[in-house]
Design a protein around this motif. Structure first.
Motif, PDB file in Angstrom:
ATOM      1  N   VAL A   1      -5.018   8.458  -1.289  1.00  0.00           N
ATOM      2  CA  VAL A   1      -4.802   9.068   0.317  1.00  0.00           C
ATOM      3  C   VAL A   1      -3.578   9.581   0.603  1.00  0.00           C
ATOM      4  O   VAL A   1      -3.558  10.844   1.016  1.00  0.00           O
ATOM      5  CB  VAL A   1      -5.709   8.091   1.095  1.00  0.00           C
ATOM      6  CG1 VAL A   1      -5.274   8.679   2.585  1.00  0.00           C
ATOM      7  CG2 VAL A   1      -7.146   7.973   1.091  1.00  0.00           C
ATOM      8  N   ASP A   2      -2.702   8.697   0.536  1.00  0.00           N
ATOM      9  CA  ASP A   2      -1.409   9.013   0.843  1.00  0.00           C
ATOM     10  C   ASP A   2      -0.868  10.137   0.070  1.00  0.00           C
ATOM     11  O   ASP A   2       0.021  11.066   0.571  1.00  0.00           O
ATOM     12  CB  ASP A   2      -0.354   7.915   0.837  1.00  0.00           C
ATOM     13  CG  ASP A   2      -0.640   6.816   2.024  1.00  0.00           C
ATOM     14  OD1 ASP A   2      -1.330   7.250   2.869  1.00  0.00           O
ATOM     15  OD2 ASP A   2       0.087   5.817   1.902  1.00  0.00           O
ATOM     16  N   ALA A   3      -1.147  10.317  -1.130  1.00  0.00           N
ATOM     17  CA  ALA A   3      -0.713  11.333  -1.934  1.00  0.00           C
ATOM     18  C   ALA A   3      -1.259  12.715  -1.657  1.00  0.00           C
ATOM     19  O   ALA A   3      -0.517  13.786  -1.495  1.00  0.00           O
ATOM     20  CB  ALA A   3      -0.852  11.164  -3.582  1.00  0.00           C
ATOM     21  N   VAL A   4      -2.563  12.692  -1.320  1.00  0.00           N
ATOM     22  CA  VAL A   4      -3.218  14.004  -0.826  1.00  0.00           C
ATOM     23  C   VAL A   4      -2.653  14.441   0.521  1.00  0.00           C
ATOM     24  O   VAL A   4      -2.458  15.474   0.919  1.00  0.00           O
ATOM     25  CB  VAL A   4      -4.546  13.857  -0.600  1.00  0.00           C
ATOM     26  CG1 VAL A   4      -5.232  14.860   0.146  1.00  0.00           C
ATOM     27  CG2 VAL A   4      -5.344  13.781  -2.010  1.00  0.00           C
TER      28      VAL A   4
ATOM     29  N   ARG B   1     -11.533   3.860   3.979  1.00  0.00           N
ATOM     30  CA  ARG B   1     -10.239   2.871   4.083  1.00  0.00           C
ATOM     31  C   ARG B   1     -10.467   1.895   5.423  1.00  0.00           C
ATOM     32  O   ARG B   1     -10.929   2.500   6.617  1.00  0.00           O
ATOM     33  CB  ARG B   1      -9.031   3.684   4.138  1.00  0.00           C
ATOM     34  CG  ARG B   1      -8.636   4.188   3.133  1.00  0.00           C
ATOM     35  CD  ARG B   1      -8.459   3.806   1.751  1.00  0.00           C
ATOM     36  NE  ARG B   1      -9.832   3.497   1.192  1.00  0.00           N
ATOM     37  CZ  ARG B   1      -9.774   2.494   0.473  1.00  0.00           C
ATOM     38  NH1 ARG B   1      -9.097   1.507   0.100  1.00  0.00           N
ATOM     39  NH2 ARG B   1     -11.179   2.307  -0.049  1.00  0.00           N
ATOM     40  N   PRO B   2     -10.250   0.682   5.383  1.00  0.00           N
ATOM     41  CA  PRO B   2     -10.371  -0.134   6.261  1.00  0.00           C
ATOM     42  C   PRO B   2      -9.307  -0.080   7.537  1.00  0.00           C
ATOM     43  O   PRO B   2      -9.533  -0.504   8.767  1.00  0.00           O
ATOM     44  CB  PRO B   2      -9.973  -1.684   5.847  1.00  0.00           C
ATOM     45  CG  PRO B   2      -9.275  -1.412   4.528  1.00  0.00           C
ATOM     46  CD  PRO B   2      -9.702  -0.166   3.996  1.00  0.00           C
ATOM     47  N   GLY B   3      -8.523   0.780   7.350  1.00  0.00           N
ATOM     48  CA  GLY B   3      -7.276   1.199   8.424  1.00  0.00           C
ATOM     49  C   GLY B   3      -6.463   2.515   7.932  1.00  0.00           C
ATOM     50  O   GLY B   3      -6.624   2.603   6.659  1.00  0.00           O
TER      51      GLY B   3
ATOM     52  N   ALA C   1       0.898   6.905   5.215  1.00  0.00           N
ATOM     53  CA  ALA C   1       0.902   8.708   5.133  1.00  0.00           C
ATOM     54  C   ALA C   1      -0.058   8.973   6.313  1.00  0.00           C
ATOM     55  O   ALA C   1       0.432   9.891   7.091  1.00  0.00           O
ATOM     56  CB  ALA C   1       0.624   9.164   3.909  1.00  0.00           C
ATOM     57  N   VAL C   2      -1.041   8.669   6.450  1.00  0.00           N
ATOM     58  CA  VAL C   2      -1.954   9.056   7.532  1.00  0.00           C
ATOM     59  C   VAL C   2      -1.449   8.749   8.929  1.00  0.00           C
ATOM     60  O   VAL C   2      -1.441   9.431   9.787  1.00  0.00           O
ATOM     61  CB  VAL C   2      -3.430   8.362   7.323  1.00  0.00           C
ATOM     62  CG1 VAL C   2      -4.114   8.651   8.675  1.00  0.00           C
ATOM     63  CG2 VAL C   2      -4.146   8.790   6.173  1.00  0.00           C
ATOM     64  N   LEU C   3      -0.906   7.289   9.059  1.00  0.00           N
ATOM     65  CA  LEU C   3      -0.061   6.871  10.085  1.00  0.00           C
ATOM     66  C   LEU C   3       0.966   7.901  10.722  1.00  0.00           C
ATOM     67  O   LEU C   3       1.150   8.174  11.979  1.00  0.00           O
ATOM     68  CB  LEU C   3       0.224   5.451  10.137  1.00  0.00           C
ATOM     69  CG  LEU C   3      -0.912   4.511   9.925  1.00  0.00           C
ATOM     70  CD1 LEU C   3      -0.133   3.127   9.564  1.00  0.00           C
ATOM     71  CD2 LEU C   3      -1.415   4.377  11.674  1.00  0.00           C
ATOM     72  N   GLU C   4       1.852   8.221   9.478  1.00  0.00           N
ATOM     73  CA  GLU C   4       2.761   9.278   9.977  1.00  0.00           C
ATOM     74  C   GLU C   4       2.315  10.590  10.263  1.00  0.00           C
ATOM     75  O   GLU C   4       3.046  11.194  11.114  1.00  0.00           O
ATOM     76  CB  GLU C   4       3.719   9.483   8.545  1.00  0.00           C
ATOM     77  CG  GLU C   4       4.613   8.167   8.259  1.00  0.00           C
ATOM     78  CD  GLU C   4       5.168   8.470   6.767  1.00  0.00           C
ATOM     79  OE1 GLU C   4       5.297   9.316   6.495  1.00  0.00           O
ATOM     80  OE2 GLU C   4       5.850   7.387   6.364  1.00  0.00           O
TER      81      GLU C   4
END
Length: 245
Positions: free
Chosen positions: A65-68, A109-111, A115-118
């Motif tokens: 997920v973070d890579a995408v 994802r449970p949270g 990268a999504v948070l950023e």
């Protein structure tokens, strides 16, 4: 080709290479095909070698997920927050359309991953820099939901096997049967039939729904996004607040 495969096997294994291979495998074969064993085969290593870089499959999915999400364009410079937000969200949509499995994994994802948070923190910053209050921005983020990351769940993602709906294979083989089935469906669901007939934008992604199979998914996404952004701007200019609502 054999020499290239052998060269690839000699490249030192690291987390970035593992994630890149996992994303490629999911792109090519679907997320269901992804397993630690299959990934190890793709990389030409034993499965245990992967665990030096990802503790388990869940951590692997987080990393994917973070890579995408890391491939989404950074914010453009400019004073017009609506244009900046629109460009960023449509960039996110382009990225996720290249990785069709990603939206489902993000939702699983449970949270939020780092990268999504950023990304979300950056988007909040764009709204705040544009003058929107923290209160309005809070509700803006709720209203946009997954649309912030370029995807949204439609009312019907695919046409269900509704009673009276024509069978695609049979209809293709017999146009008369298709016409009769469509007439029967229109009698039972007249408003759906009327809306589907009125849909003029039949060219596009080819992704329809039970409500209107000819809909251009990209057009619908941008249409709703623009409505939301215009509404947010109007509320901002009105000095809207949730206090006392």
């Amino acid at each position: 080709m054999a020499q290239e495969a052998e060269t690839a096997r000699r490249v030192p294994l690291n987390r970035e290479r593992v994630l890149r291979a996992a994303v490629a495998l999911a792109d090519d074969s679907g997320i269901e095909a992804l397993s630690m064993r299959r990934l190890a085969q793709e990389l030409g290593v034993v499965p245990m070698a992967l665990y030096k870089h990802v503790a388990n499959k869940e951590q692997l999915l987080d990393g994917m997920v973070d890579a995408v999400v890391g491939g989404i364009d950074p914010p453009l410079d400019g004073p017009d927050w609506k244009s900046v937000v629109r460009h960023r969200i449509l960039s996110a949509r382009q990225v996720l359309r290249r990785h069709r499995w990603a939206s489902r994994v993000i939702e699983s994802r449970p949270g939020p991953t780092p990268a999504v948070l950023e990304y979300l923190d950056s988007m909040i910053g764009i709204f705040r820099a544009g003058g929107l209050s923290a209160d309005l921005t809070h509700h803006v983020m709720h209203a946009l939901g997954s649309r912030l990351l370029g995807f949204t769940q439609e009312l019907f993602d695919a046409a269900p096997d509704a009673p009276g709906a024509p069978d695609d294979a049979a209809a293709a083989a017999d146009p008369a049967a298709q016409e009769a089935a469509l007439r029967a469906m229109a009698e039972r669901y007249p408003h759906i039939a009327e809306m589907a007939t009125a849909a003029a934008h039949v060219e596009g992604s080819g992704e329809g729904s039970a409500v209107s199979p000819g809909c251009d998914d990209q057009f619908e996404f941008e249409f709703a996004l623009d409505l939301l952004l215009d509404g947010f701007e109007r509320l901002h200019h009105q000095g809207w607040t949730s206090v006392g609502r």
